[in-house]
Design a protein around this motif. Structure first.
Motif, mmCIF file in Angstrom:
data_model
loop_
_atom_site.group_PDB
_atom_site.id
_atom_site.type_symbol
_atom_site.label_atom_id
_atom_site.label_comp_id
_atom_site.label_asym_id
_atom_site.label_seq_id
_atom_site.Cartn_x
_atom_site.Cartn_y
_atom_site.Cartn_z
ATOM 1 N N LEU A 254 38.360 -2.574 -23.360
ATOM 2 C CA LEU A 254 37.940 -2.929 -22.187
ATOM 3 C C LEU A 254 37.991 -1.788 -21.164
ATOM 4 O O LEU A 254 37.243 -1.602 -20.206
ATOM 5 N N GLN A 255 39.051 -0.910 -21.281
ATOM 6 C CA GLN A 255 39.173 -0.009 -20.356
ATOM 7 C C GLN A 255 37.998 1.059 -20.619
ATOM 8 O O GLN A 255 37.245 1.415 -19.497
ATOM 9 N N ARG B 223 35.047 -0.413 -19.052
ATOM 10 C CA ARG B 223 34.840 -0.297 -17.559
ATOM 11 C C ARG B 223 34.489 0.895 -17.199
ATOM 12 O O ARG B 223 33.725 1.153 -16.079
ATOM 13 N N GLU B 224 34.915 2.067 -17.952
ATOM 14 C CA GLU B 224 34.372 3.417 -17.436
ATOM 15 C C GLU B 224 32.923 3.577 -17.841
ATOM 16 O O GLU B 224 32.215 4.266 -17.169
ATOM 17 N N GLY C 200 30.962 1.986 -14.958
ATOM 18 C CA GLY C 200 31.064 2.678 -13.958
ATOM 19 C C GLY C 200 30.081 3.872 -13.999
ATOM 20 O O GLY C 200 29.437 4.446 -13.045
ATOM 21 N N SER D 84 36.383 -9.988 -16.558
ATOM 22 C CA SER D 84 36.727 -9.241 -15.204
ATOM 23 C C SER D 84 36.200 -7.771 -15.263
ATOM 24 O O SER D 84 36.079 -7.396 -14.024
ATOM 25 N N VAL D 85 35.769 -7.438 -16.327
ATOM 26 C CA VAL D 85 34.964 -6.066 -16.579
ATOM 27 C C VAL D 85 33.719 -6.208 -16.076
ATOM 28 O O VAL D 85 32.834 -5.521 -15.497
ATOM 29 N N THR D 86 33.119 -7.302 -16.822
ATOM 30 C CA THR D 86 31.319 -7.402 -16.526
ATOM 31 C C THR D 86 30.973 -8.238 -15.204
ATOM 32 O O THR D 86 29.994 -8.367 -14.984
ATOM 33 N N GLN E 213 28.305 -7.209 -11.927
ATOM 34 C CA GLN E 213 27.563 -5.934 -12.641
ATOM 35 C C GLN E 213 26.301 -6.387 -12.867
ATOM 36 O O GLN E 213 26.078 -7.272 -13.693
ATOM 37 N N CYS F 107 25.038 -6.520 -16.627
ATOM 38 C CA CYS F 107 25.940 -7.175 -17.549
ATOM 39 C C CYS F 107 25.724 -8.579 -16.947
ATOM 40 O O CYS F 107 26.567 -9.620 -17.716
ATOM 41 N N HIS G 174 27.702 -11.611 -19.144
ATOM 42 C CA HIS G 174 28.402 -12.239 -18.639
ATOM 43 C C HIS G 174 28.321 -13.886 -18.436
ATOM 44 O O HIS G 174 29.228 -14.543 -18.471
#
Length: 650
Positions: free
Chosen positions: A428-429, A432-433, A436, A504-506, A509, A512, A516
């Motif tokens: 997930l990290q 997220r990158e 971005g 929480s990441v999507t 956005q 997404c 989502h």
């Protein structure tokens, strides 16, 4: 004397005298004149008055005649002079009549000559106008053949072209021969001037390859525009410029890679080869800057393209005698395509990290779009960057697939606190990158749907394996802790933690939105299952025999509670006992709090839905005692009071 005896003649005289108006001016003047000659008042004087008046009149006439004699003499002199003048005029008139008859032929000849002069002047004006329109002056011929290339040369060349076009009007009239001869003469001057101009342009263009950013002589730009009238010569000059700049571009690119700028500033680009992102970014940035400079140079020389470029335009320009500025620019940068492609392929095949590989892919996509706007979709550099972007995308998706496979093959039980597994957190990290990076590089002018469609393969390749891995881990929960089965709610709590971490990441956005929404539906499903299980377990602890039945839409569930028969004393006591047990548990804070759910909003929603379910069950049970006052009297709290205790909004 009596009136009747008066003499008739005397009476007339008397009446005439009496009728005289003595007050008139004539009478008064006459009397005044008589008073001057009538001095003595006597009868004799009165009798002599008429004779005196006549005598005085004679005297006055004699004086008048003496004076008029001089006047008559003067008039006789004037008359003699007038007779002499008349005689002279007659002689002059006779002479003029004689001269007029003798000069009539001369006047007729003079009129004829004047008419011929006017005709000759008109013809002269027409000839001069013809020469001015269809002939070159000596200065213009010298400017075309001998003078240096400058404004006078270009003005003379434009003059030749104007004359050549004007000769077409002669061909459409009865002056065919003159038009053909003039066109032949102008064509000779024109061809000689264009050949001389082409040699001069080739000489000037050969020096353009010696400078990084040469200044364009305005004469060179004007010469290029003039040579467009001769497509073959223009193509030769354009190819000369493209070849010179092609060689210079290649040398400058190699120098920037290996030697850097003057005195080592900036540093050689290959000194950053250990940093793939900076290395690739520096090469593409240098190439973009050089491409913009070359494009400005070519446009200043040959002018901008008339229409947007495409792949068809490049194919057409390959067979056209007049290459476009974009085609020439593609020829200039053609030399750097191979060294650039080799270095990019070396970077991409170096087993890069997943996020770095995606950043390089987005970097190549950005510069690919930028270069395509400058030289068109059919340019060689555009194809090179497209191939490199395709390679980077292939490498990236291969890594995505391998990353997902590793996650699926690694089947580990969930942590004791039912938190998100470490492998999923790391994925997930990375996601997220990646999001971005993609949103920062995405063109804001495009539609959000296109962003979602473009990023969908990346999202599917990461999120779907992550969700599947979480399901695989949740399936291992019954085997935890020495094979002792755990509560079924633990599976839902674990999945809620994992899905909440992914959303929480999507969340929020643009790329997404669809994914989502799907994940949010999964969260709601597990949340409903968790709440239904917790509510059923709580009611069983209270002694109720209750079950929930899900509706067809799977979003709502209804309670089906089997109450004892309140009509009997034993059944009424049992109902009262269940209601008291329900009240005791909720007042002693014995409700499930779902502390293992890590997302606060999900945990709050679970607690709220549980309170609603319990309130609904209590209301159904309370309403089931209607008509049994002995049972209802024993129940201390109404459904409204239970709502207040549970914190359910009325």
């Amino acid at each position: 004397m009596h009136t009747g005896s008066t003499v008739p003649g005397l009476a007339r005289k008397v009446r005439k005298v009496l009728d005289i108006k003595t007050e008139s001016a004539e009478v008064l003047l006459s009397l005044a004149a008589l008073s001057g000659s009538y001095h003595v008042q006597s009868s004799a004087s009165r009798r002599q008055l008429k004779a005196d008046i006549e005598e005085q009149g004679i005297t006055n006439f004699e004086h008048f005649l003496s004076v008029a004699g001089d006047v008559i003499t003067a008039l006789d002199d004037v008359q003699s002079e007038m007779d002499a003048l008349t005689t002279g005029c007659a002689a002059i008139n006779a002479a003029l009549v004689a001269d007029r008859s003798s000069s009539a032929d001369f006047l007729r000849e003079s009129d004829r000559l004047q008419h011929e002069l006017a005709t000759s002047q008109k013809r002269s004006t027409l000839v001069q106008s013809f020469f001015k329109q269809y002939q070159l002056s000596a200065a213009e011929i010298a400017a075309l053949q001998e003078a240096d290339i400058g404004d006078t040369f270009f003005d003379a060349l434009e003059r030749v072209g104007s004359i050549h076009r004007s000769c077409r009007n002669l061909l459409s009239s009865h002056h065919h021969r003159a038009g053909l001869e003039l066109m032949d003469a102008m064509s000779t001057y024109q061809e000689a001037a264009y050949e001389r101009l082409c040699r001069w342009v080739q000489g000037e263009c050969s020096s353009l390859g010696d400078m990084d950013a040469p200044e364009v002589d305005p004469r060179l730009h004007r010469a290029a525009q003039a040579l467009r009238q001769r497509q073959v010569l223009f193509r030769y000059c354009a190819e000369e410029v493209a070849t010179a700049r092609h060689n210079a571009m290649f040398q400058r690119f190699i120098t920037a890679l290996t030697r850097g700028g003057p005195n080592g500033t900036p540093r050689p680009i290959e000194m950053n080869a250990h940093d793939p992102r900076r290395y690739l970014g520096d090469m593409l940035a240098w190439l973009h800057q050089a491409l913009a400079s070359e494009r400005e140079l070519l446009i200043s020389l040959f002018g901008p393209d008339d229409a947007p470029h495409s792949a068809d335009d490049h194919l057409a320009n390959g067979h056209s005698d007049v290459p476009s500025s974009s085609a020439l620019l593609d020829r200039v940068v053609e030399g750097v395509c191979r060294p650039l492609k080799i270095r990019i392929e070396q970077v991409l095949t170096a087993n890069l990290p997943l996020v770095l590989c995606f950043k390089l892919s987005q970097l190549l996509a950005f510069y690919g779009r930028t270069v395509e706007q400058m030289i068109g979709s059919g340019g060689k550099l555009t194809h090179t960057l497209a191939e490199c972007h395709h390679l980077s995308t292939t490498v990236f998706h291969d890594q995505l697939k391998a990353r997902g496979n590793r996650l699926l093959h690694h089947k580990a039980a969930p942590p004791k606190d039912l938190a998100v597994p470490q492998q999923v957190s790391e994925l997930l990290q990375q996601l997220r990158e990646l999001i971005g990076t993609f949103m920062s590089a995405f063109n804001s002018s495009q539609e959000p749907r296109s962003a979602e469609a473009e990023f969908a393969p990346v999202l599917d390749a990461l999120v779907d394996p992550a969700v599947q891995a979480c399901n695989n881990s949740a399936a291992l929960l019954p085997n935890m802790r020495g094979g002792r089965a755990v509560e079924p709610a633990a599976k839902h709590i674990f999945m809620l933690n994992c899905l909440a971490a992914i959303t929480s990441v999507t969340d929020e956005q643009d790329c997404c939105e669809s994914k989502h929404a799907i994940l949010t539906q999964d969260i709601q499903h597990h949340l409903h299952e968790l709440v239904d299980a917790a509510a059923s377990e709580f009611l069983q602890r209270c002694g109720f025999t209750a079950r929930l039945r899900r509706n067809r839409d799977q979003h709502e569930s209804e309670w089906h509670i089997d109450l004892p028969d309140p009509s009997s004393s034993e059944g009424g006591q049992q109902v009262h006992k269940c209601m008291q047990s329900f009240l005791g548990l909720i007042t002693q804070d014995q409700l499930p709090h779902f502390h293992q759910i890590q997302a606060p909003d999900v945990r709050q929603q679970a607690a709220s839905e549980l309170a609603n379910k319990l309130d609904e069950a209590y209301t159904i049970s309370y309403n089931g005692t209607e008509g049994y006052e002995h049972v209802k009297h024993q129940i201390e709290h109404t459904p409204a009071q239970i709502k207040t205790i549970l914190g359910v909004a009325l």
